[in-house]
Scaffold this motif. Structure first.
Motif, PDB file in Angstrom:
ATOM      1  N   LYS A  26     -26.139   3.458  -7.482  1.00 45.17           N
ATOM      2  CA  LYS A  26     -24.944   2.647  -7.731  1.00 45.17           C
ATOM      3  C   LYS A  26     -25.326   1.179  -7.934  1.00 45.17           C
ATOM      4  O   LYS A  26     -24.686   0.469  -8.693  1.00 45.17           O
ATOM      5  CB  LYS A  26     -23.962   2.768  -6.566  1.00 45.17           C
ATOM      6  CG  LYS A  26     -23.296   4.110  -6.479  1.00 45.17           C
ATOM      7  CD  LYS A  26     -22.337   4.146  -5.305  1.00 45.17           C
ATOM      8  CE  LYS A  26     -21.704   5.502  -5.158  1.00 45.17           C
ATOM      9  NZ  LYS A  26     -20.809   5.572  -3.998  1.00 45.17           N
ATOM     10  N   THR A  29     -26.152   0.138 -11.514  1.00 43.36           N
ATOM     11  CA  THR A  29     -25.049  -0.066 -12.456  1.00 43.36           C
ATOM     12  C   THR A  29     -24.749  -1.557 -12.621  1.00 43.36           C
ATOM     13  O   THR A  29     -24.253  -1.973 -13.659  1.00 43.36           O
ATOM     14  CB  THR A  29     -23.781   0.683 -12.012  1.00 43.36           C
ATOM     15  OG1 THR A  29     -23.330   0.169 -10.766  1.00 43.36           O
ATOM     16  CG2 THR A  29     -24.036   2.168 -11.877  1.00 43.36           C
ATOM     17  N   LYS A  58     -25.126  17.811 -16.559  1.00 42.56           N
ATOM     18  CA  LYS A  58     -24.080  17.497 -15.577  1.00 42.56           C
ATOM     19  C   LYS A  58     -24.470  16.288 -14.735  1.00 42.56           C
ATOM     20  O   LYS A  58     -23.622  15.451 -14.417  1.00 42.56           O
ATOM     21  CB  LYS A  58     -23.807  18.697 -14.676  1.00 42.56           C
ATOM     22  CG  LYS A  58     -23.144  19.844 -15.396  1.00 42.56           C
ATOM     23  CD  LYS A  58     -22.926  21.013 -14.463  1.00 42.56           C
ATOM     24  CE  LYS A  58     -22.323  22.199 -15.193  1.00 42.56           C
ATOM     25  NZ  LYS A  58     -22.160  23.360 -14.310  1.00 42.56           N
ATOM     26  N   SER A  61     -24.157  13.272 -16.986  1.00 39.51           N
ATOM     27  CA  SER A  61     -22.730  12.984 -17.145  1.00 39.51           C
ATOM     28  C   SER A  61     -22.167  12.314 -15.897  1.00 39.51           C
ATOM     29  O   SER A  61     -21.371  11.377 -15.990  1.00 39.51           O
ATOM     30  CB  SER A  61     -21.980  14.282 -17.439  1.00 39.51           C
ATOM     31  OG  SER A  61     -20.610  14.054 -17.540  1.00 39.51           O
ATOM     32  N   TYR A  62     -22.581  12.768 -14.720  1.00 32.33           N
ATOM     33  CA  TYR A  62     -22.141  12.156 -13.470  1.00 32.33           C
ATOM     34  C   TYR A  62     -22.550  10.684 -13.428  1.00 32.33           C
ATOM     35  O   TYR A  62     -21.745   9.809 -13.099  1.00 32.33           O
ATOM     36  CB  TYR A  62     -22.730  12.908 -12.267  1.00 32.33           C
ATOM     37  CG  TYR A  62     -22.363  12.287 -10.946  1.00 32.33           C
ATOM     38  CD1 TYR A  62     -21.182  12.617 -10.317  1.00 32.33           C
ATOM     39  CD2 TYR A  62     -23.189  11.334 -10.353  1.00 32.33           C
ATOM     40  CE1 TYR A  62     -20.829  12.020  -9.113  1.00 32.33           C
ATOM     41  CE2 TYR A  62     -22.856  10.746  -9.160  1.00 32.33           C
ATOM     42  CZ  TYR A  62     -21.672  11.089  -8.539  1.00 32.33           C
ATOM     43  OH  TYR A  62     -21.323  10.473  -7.357  1.00 32.33           O
ATOM     44  N   ARG A  64     -23.278   8.699 -15.943  1.00 31.77           N
ATOM     45  CA  ARG A  64     -22.573   7.934 -16.990  1.00 31.77           C
ATOM     46  C   ARG A  64     -21.088   7.755 -16.675  1.00 31.77           C
ATOM     47  O   ARG A  64     -20.547   6.663 -16.821  1.00 31.77           O
ATOM     48  CB  ARG A  64     -22.718   8.624 -18.340  1.00 31.77           C
ATOM     49  CG  ARG A  64     -24.126   8.682 -18.876  1.00 31.77           C
ATOM     50  CD  ARG A  64     -24.531   7.373 -19.502  1.00 31.77           C
ATOM     51  NE  ARG A  64     -25.836   7.506 -20.126  1.00 31.77           N
ATOM     52  CZ  ARG A  64     -26.757   6.588 -20.076  1.00 31.77           C
ATOM     53  NH1 ARG A  64     -26.554   5.459 -19.420  1.00 31.77           N
ATOM     54  NH2 ARG A  64     -27.916   6.774 -20.682  1.00 31.77           N
ATOM     55  N   ASN A  65     -20.432   8.830 -16.253  1.00 34.26           N
ATOM     56  CA  ASN A  65     -18.979   8.796 -16.102  1.00 34.26           C
ATOM     57  C   ASN A  65     -18.507   8.372 -14.720  1.00 34.26           C
ATOM     58  O   ASN A  65     -17.552   7.605 -14.612  1.00 34.26           O
ATOM     59  CB  ASN A  65     -18.386  10.165 -16.458  1.00 34.26           C
ATOM     60  CG  ASN A  65     -18.669  10.524 -17.900  1.00 34.26           C
ATOM     61  OD1 ASN A  65     -18.600   9.695 -18.789  1.00 34.26           O
ATOM     62  ND2 ASN A  65     -19.010  11.772 -18.140  1.00 34.26           N
ATOM     63  N   GLN A  66     -19.146   8.860 -13.670  1.00 31.81           N
ATOM     64  CA  GLN A  66     -18.716   8.514 -12.315  1.00 31.81           C
ATOM     65  C   GLN A  66     -19.271   7.162 -11.863  1.00 31.81           C
ATOM     66  O   GLN A  66     -18.557   6.379 -11.255  1.00 31.81           O
ATOM     67  CB  GLN A  66     -19.148   9.602 -11.319  1.00 31.81           C
ATOM     68  CG  GLN A  66     -18.548  10.959 -11.598  1.00 31.81           C
ATOM     69  CD  GLN A  66     -17.038  10.953 -11.535  1.00 31.81           C
ATOM     70  OE1 GLN A  66     -16.436  10.344 -10.662  1.00 31.81           O
ATOM     71  NE2 GLN A  66     -16.405  11.633 -12.479  1.00 31.81           N
ATOM     72  N   GLN A  68     -20.728   4.968 -14.022  1.00 37.04           N
ATOM     73  CA  GLN A  68     -20.660   4.028 -15.147  1.00 37.04           C
ATOM     74  C   GLN A  68     -22.019   3.393 -15.436  1.00 37.04           C
ATOM     75  O   GLN A  68     -22.101   2.225 -15.816  1.00 37.04           O
ATOM     76  CB  GLN A  68     -19.603   2.948 -14.890  1.00 37.04           C
ATOM     77  CG  GLN A  68     -18.201   3.491 -14.702  1.00 37.04           C
ATOM     78  CD  GLN A  68     -17.670   4.163 -15.948  1.00 37.04           C
ATOM     79  OE1 GLN A  68     -17.677   3.580 -17.003  1.00 37.04           O
ATOM     80  NE2 GLN A  68     -17.226   5.404 -15.812  1.00 37.04           N
ATOM     81  N   GLN A  70     -25.089   2.443 -17.541  1.00 36.56           N
ATOM     82  CA  GLN A  70     -25.258   2.242 -18.971  1.00 36.56           C
ATOM     83  C   GLN A  70     -26.711   2.156 -19.413  1.00 36.56           C
ATOM     84  O   GLN A  70     -27.004   2.092 -20.586  1.00 36.56           O
ATOM     85  CB  GLN A  70     -24.539   0.958 -19.396  1.00 36.56           C
ATOM     86  CG  GLN A  70     -23.063   1.002 -19.168  1.00 36.56           C
ATOM     87  CD  GLN A  70     -22.417  -0.333 -19.482  1.00 36.56           C
ATOM     88  OE1 GLN A  70     -23.076  -1.301 -19.848  1.00 36.56           O
ATOM     89  NE2 GLN A  70     -21.118  -0.402 -19.325  1.00 36.56           N
TER      90      GLN A  70
END
Length: 74
Positions: A26, A29, A58, A61-62, A64-66, A68, A70
Protein backbone atom coordinates in the motif's frame (compact mmCIF):
# COMPACT_ATOMS: atom_id res chain seq x y z
CA UNK A 1 9.88 -21.58 2.81
CA UNK A 2 11.77 -21.12 -0.43
CA UNK A 3 8.99 -20.57 -2.98
CA UNK A 4 11.29 -21.67 -5.82
CA UNK A 5 11.44 -25.23 -4.46
CA UNK A 6 8.17 -25.38 -2.48
CA UNK A 7 5.51 -22.93 -3.62
CA UNK A 8 3.84 -22.06 -0.34
CA UNK A 9 0.12 -21.66 0.15
CA UNK A 10 -0.86 -18.67 2.29
CA UNK A 11 -4.23 -19.39 3.92
CA UNK A 12 -4.68 -16.15 5.89
CA UNK A 13 -8.03 -14.35 5.71
CA UNK A 14 -8.03 -11.31 3.44
CA UNK A 15 -8.34 -8.96 6.43
CA UNK A 16 -5.12 -10.42 7.87
CA UNK A 17 -3.36 -10.14 4.53
CA UNK A 18 -4.41 -6.50 4.17
CA UNK A 19 -3.35 -5.61 7.71
CA UNK A 20 0.05 -7.31 7.50
CA UNK A 21 1.31 -8.84 4.26
CA UNK A 22 -0.21 -6.30 1.86
CA UNK A 23 0.41 -3.25 4.07
CA UNK A 24 3.93 -2.53 2.67
CA UNK A 25 2.55 -2.68 -0.88
CA UNK A 26 0.00 0.00 0.00
CA UNK A 27 2.94 2.32 0.68
CA UNK A 28 4.16 1.86 -2.91
CA UNK A 29 0.91 3.33 -4.21
CA UNK A 30 2.06 6.69 -2.83
CA UNK A 31 5.03 6.65 -5.24
CA UNK A 32 2.75 6.71 -8.29
CA UNK A 33 3.68 5.18 -11.58
CA UNK A 34 7.43 5.59 -11.01
CA UNK A 35 7.69 2.57 -8.74
CA UNK A 36 7.63 -1.17 -9.12
CA UNK A 37 7.13 -4.38 -7.24
CA UNK A 38 8.03 -7.99 -7.82
CA UNK A 39 5.47 -10.63 -6.98
CA UNK A 40 6.38 -13.77 -5.05
CA UNK A 41 5.66 -17.34 -6.06
CA UNK A 42 3.42 -17.87 -3.02
CA UNK A 43 -0.24 -18.68 -3.63
CA UNK A 44 -2.62 -16.46 -1.69
CA UNK A 45 -5.72 -18.59 -1.21
CA UNK A 46 -8.02 -15.63 -0.49
CA UNK A 47 -7.09 -13.81 -3.70
CA UNK A 48 -6.37 -16.64 -6.16
CA UNK A 49 -6.33 -20.22 -4.88
CA UNK A 50 -5.28 -21.61 -8.26
CA UNK A 51 -2.13 -19.70 -9.22
CA UNK A 52 0.94 -18.30 -7.49
CA UNK A 53 0.96 -14.51 -7.21
CA UNK A 54 3.68 -14.25 -9.86
CA UNK A 55 1.35 -15.80 -12.47
CA UNK A 56 -2.04 -14.63 -11.23
CA UNK A 57 -4.15 -12.10 -13.13
CA UNK A 58 -6.35 -11.93 -10.01
CA UNK A 59 -3.43 -10.76 -7.86
CA UNK A 60 -2.44 -8.15 -10.45
CA UNK A 61 -6.06 -7.02 -10.70
CA UNK A 62 -6.19 -6.73 -6.89
CA UNK A 63 -3.09 -4.53 -6.89
CA UNK A 64 -4.40 -2.34 -9.72
CA UNK A 65 -8.04 -2.07 -8.64
CA UNK A 66 -8.06 -2.41 -4.85
CA UNK A 67 -4.74 -0.74 -4.05
CA UNK A 68 -4.74 1.57 -7.09
CA UNK A 69 -1.09 0.68 -7.77
CA UNK A 70 0.06 2.34 -11.01
CA UNK A 71 3.70 1.25 -11.15
CA UNK A 72 5.47 -1.67 -12.75
CA UNK A 73 4.46 -5.16 -11.62
CA UNK A 74 6.91 -7.93 -12.42
Amino acid sequence: IDPHSDPGLIKKPLADLEANDIFPFKQFTKLGRYSGMMLSHFTYQEIDPDLPASLSPKVISYLRNQLQFQGLIM
